[in-house]
Enzyme design. Structure first.
Site, PDB file in Angstrom:
ATOM      1  N   GLU A 163       0.806  -1.232   0.000  1.00 14.15           N
ATOM      2  CA  GLU A 163       0.000   0.000   0.000  1.00 14.15           C
ATOM      3  C   GLU A 163       0.837   1.278   0.000  1.00 14.15           C
ATOM      4  OE1 GLU A 163      -2.651  -0.476   3.322  1.00 14.15           O
ATOM      5  OE2 GLU A 163      -3.426  -2.373   2.571  1.00 14.15           O
ATOM      6  N   ASN A 211       2.017  -5.220  -3.088  1.00 13.18           N
ATOM      7  CA  ASN A 211       0.617  -5.534  -2.769  1.00 13.18           C
ATOM      8  C   ASN A 211      -0.169  -4.254  -2.503  1.00 13.18           C
ATOM      9  OD1 ASN A 211      -1.367  -7.664  -1.987  1.00 13.18           O
ATOM     10  ND2 ASN A 211      -1.218  -6.732   0.046  1.00 13.18           N
TER      11      ASN A 211
HETATM   12  O1  G3I Z   1      -3.610  -7.719  19.198  1.00 12.75           O
HETATM   13  C1  G3I Z   1      -4.291  -6.598  19.766  1.00 12.75           C
HETATM   14  C2  G3I Z   1      -4.925  -6.989  21.059  1.00 12.75           C
HETATM   15  O2  G3I Z   1      -3.902  -7.317  21.978  1.00 12.75           O
HETATM   16  C3  G3I Z   1      -5.765  -5.811  21.576  1.00 12.75           C
HETATM   17  O3  G3I Z   1      -6.442  -6.203  22.736  1.00 12.75           O
HETATM   18  C4  G3I Z   1      -6.781  -5.387  20.524  1.00 12.75           C
HETATM   19  C5  G3I Z   1      -7.586  -4.180  20.955  1.00 12.75           C
HETATM   20  O4  G3I Z   1      -8.086  -3.465  19.872  1.00 12.75           O
HETATM   21  O5  G3I Z   1      -6.092  -5.064  19.349  1.00 12.75           O
HETATM   22  C6  G3I Z   1      -5.356  -6.146  18.805  1.00 12.75           C
HETATM   23  O6  G3I Z   1      -4.721  -5.711  17.639  1.00 12.75           O
HETATM   24  C7  G3I Z   1      -5.571  -5.559  16.516  1.00 12.75           C
HETATM   25  C8  G3I Z   1      -5.027  -6.439  15.403  1.00 12.75           C
HETATM   26  O7  G3I Z   1      -5.772  -6.231  14.231  1.00 12.75           O
HETATM   27  C9  G3I Z   1      -5.065  -7.923  15.742  1.00 12.75           C
HETATM   28  O8  G3I Z   1      -6.375  -8.331  15.933  1.00 12.75           O
HETATM   29  C10 G3I Z   1      -5.558  -4.110  16.082  1.00 12.75           C
HETATM   30  O9  G3I Z   1      -6.193  -3.315  17.067  1.00 12.75           O
HETATM   31  C11 G3I Z   1      -6.250  -3.940  14.776  1.00 12.75           C
HETATM   32  O10 G3I Z   1      -6.067  -2.618  14.306  1.00 12.75           O
HETATM   33  C12 G3I Z   1      -5.661  -4.901  13.761  1.00 12.75           C
HETATM   34  O11 G3I Z   1      -6.390  -4.760  12.565  1.00 12.75           O
HETATM   35  C13 G3I Z   1      -5.779  -5.328  11.428  1.00 12.75           C
HETATM   36  C14 G3I Z   1      -5.512  -4.236  10.394  1.00 12.75           C
HETATM   37  O12 G3I Z   1      -4.982  -4.843   9.220  1.00 12.75           O
HETATM   38  C15 G3I Z   1      -4.549  -3.178  10.904  1.00 12.75           C
HETATM   39  O13 G3I Z   1      -4.416  -2.172   9.988  1.00 12.75           O
HETATM   40  C16 G3I Z   1      -6.739  -6.357  10.854  1.00 12.75           C
HETATM   41  O14 G3I Z   1      -6.875  -7.451  11.766  1.00 12.75           O
HETATM   42  C17 G3I Z   1      -6.220  -6.876   9.528  1.00 12.75           C
HETATM   43  O15 G3I Z   1      -7.211  -7.648   8.907  1.00 12.75           O
HETATM   44  C18 G3I Z   1      -5.882  -5.703   8.614  1.00 12.75           C
HETATM   45  O16 G3I Z   1      -5.322  -6.232   7.436  1.00 12.75           O
HETATM   46  C19 G3I Z   1      -5.039  -5.299   6.388  1.00 12.75           C
HETATM   47  C20 G3I Z   1      -3.851  -5.845   5.641  1.00 12.75           C
HETATM   48  O17 G3I Z   1      -2.770  -6.076   6.502  1.00 12.75           O
HETATM   49  C21 G3I Z   1      -3.434  -4.898   4.513  1.00 12.75           C
HETATM   50  N1  G3I Z   1      -4.558  -4.613   3.642  1.00 12.75           N
HETATM   51  C22 G3I Z   1      -5.770  -4.159   4.292  1.00 12.75           C
HETATM   52  C23 G3I Z   1      -6.193  -5.133   5.392  1.00 12.75           C
HETATM   53  C24 G3I Z   1      -7.485  -4.707   6.025  1.00 12.75           C
HETATM   54  O18 G3I Z   1      -7.335  -3.473   6.697  1.00 12.75           O
END
Ligand code: G3I
Length: 357
Positions: A163, A211
């Site tokens: 990105e 990507n």
């Molecule tokens: O692991 C912590 C946990 O300890 C905490 O309690 C919790 C509270 O919010 O957060 C957890 O972390 C989260 C993490 O996912 C794991 O679940 C983050 O807050 C959350 O922001 C994070 O979101 C991820 C996101 O990328 C971050 O930008 C999504 O799961 C994931 O699906 C998403 O994936 C991205 C790709 O990498 C790139 N392309 C877009 C895609 C969707 O946004």
């Protein structure tokens, strides 16, 4: 013994003999074959069918069973990103990534790495460290090298850079590019080039990908990425493929858009690049039969485009069960985006993908 008893005994003996010889009626010999899995049908086209996963979910037996049975590839949804895998200066935590690799190996799956250079999920020690460009350059090179060498031979392809473009085709302002960047601010795609070059040096066998999202069709963003890819191929910069994310909704089911995807894939394929569909999900606003069927139709159409493009080697969804999907958390009111529902039941989308593959 009465005649009727004799007849009954003879009939029973005859039936037993017939069964013992393997004869008899159709119902006694035909066993229903197990249903085909996504990975079986995709293998016929030399396509890997993948799902993003995170290791905490593997302790859910249904999650592990479906992932290990239906899919031939997995990719860390979060656990190989900078903030998780490199949480402190000189500190690496491979726990989650290693668990995913072990699961994949135990289920004859391959692992796709995600992601080394991204503006999100970068830890505070990097973003707030006040580093100069040369220092940041060293940090990024060390990061790429350490992570790729840890997974050398276990991760066959990496989203090296994720990105880096804005939707208007310009380069995104990020800590890696120009805030303060690694030394190429304002110079175009040099940051991406440098990252790919470091990646090739770190693991010469890994396939290296750029990507992104919103570049699935012919548009100003995909034009910019295409121009970069063409330049890189001309000059021998190491780039093996493009990951197209496909976080879409039902409005994407438009004949012009789908034709545009095929045309876009073809121009990248003509550069000799692999095409990976990396993060597909189709979000809905309800789970009515009509919505699920419309979703299934679009899933099938996108799978068919991949099948028809010889360089399309990966068809991957961003997760596989609605139980664990990023969509409801990021798009309030939306969900139901994946091929399995929250109870691991196959949705119409599953059948549609299976048929298309
Ligand atoms: O692991 C912590 C946990 O300890 C905490 O309690 C919790 C509270 O919010 O957060 C957890 O972390 C989260 C993490 O996912 C794991 O679940 C983050 O807050 C959350 O922001 C994070 O979101 C991820 C996101 O990328 C971050 O930008 C999504 O799961 C994931 O699906 C998403 O994936 C991205 C790709 O990498 C790139 N392309 C877009 C895609 C969707 O946004």
């Amino acid at each position: 013994m009465k005649i009727s008893s004799l007849l009954r005994t003879a009939t029973v003996l005859l039936l037993a003999l017939t069964l013992a010889c393997g004869g008899g009626s159709t119902t006694s010999t035909t066993t229903t074959p197990p249903p085909q899995t996504l990975r079986q049908v995709a293998a016929a086209h030399n396509i890997l069918v993948g799902a993003a996963a995170d290791s905490p979910y593997l302790s859910d037996p249904s999650y592990a069973a479906v992932l290990g049975t239906e899919y031939s590839q997995l990719q860390a949804e979060n656990e190989m990103k900078f903030g998780i895998i490199h949480p402190g200066i000189g500190t690496y935590d491979f726990t989650g990534g290693d668990a995913l690799v072990a699961f994949a190996q135990a289920h004859t799956m391959v692992v796709r790495g995600h992601t080394l250079v991204w503006h999100n999920q970068v830890p505070a020690w990097v973003t707030s460290g006040g580093y100069t460009s040369p220092q940041l350059s060293t940090i990024l090179q060390n990061h790429i090298t350490t992570v790729m060498q840890h997974y050398a031979g276990q991760v066959y392809a990496w989203d090296v850079v994720n990105e880096a473009f804005n939707d208007d085709g310009t380069i995104r302002d990020t800590i890696w590019y120009d805030q303060p960047g690694i030394g190429f601010a304002g110079m175009g795609t040099e940051t991406i080039e440098q990252s790919l070059t470091w990646a090739r040096a770190a693991d010469t066998n890994a396939k290296l990908f750029y990507n992104d999202y919103n570049d699935e069709t012919m548009n100003v963003k995909s034009d910019a990425i295409y121009a970069m890819a063409q330049d890189f191929k001309t000059r021998g910069v190491p780039l093996d493929g493009i990951g197209f994310q496909f976080h879409v909704d039902l409005t994407f089911d438009d004949p012009n858009a789908l034709a545009s995807v095929a045309t876009n894939f073809q121009r990248f394929a003509a550069l000799g690049l692999e095409i990976h569909i990396t993060e597909l999900d189709i979000r809905l606003q309800d789970s009515s039969a009509a919505s699920l069927n419309a979703q299934a139709k679009l899933y099938g159409e996108l799978a068919a485009i991949c099948v028809q493009q010889p360089n399309c080697k990966v068809f991957q969804t961003w997760g596989f069960t609605d139980k664990y999907s990023w969509i409801p958390g990021f798009f309030p009111g939306w969900g139901w985006a994946l091929p399995f529902d929250a109870n691991y039941q196959k949705k119409p989308a599953y059948t549609s993908i299976l048929n298309a593959l």
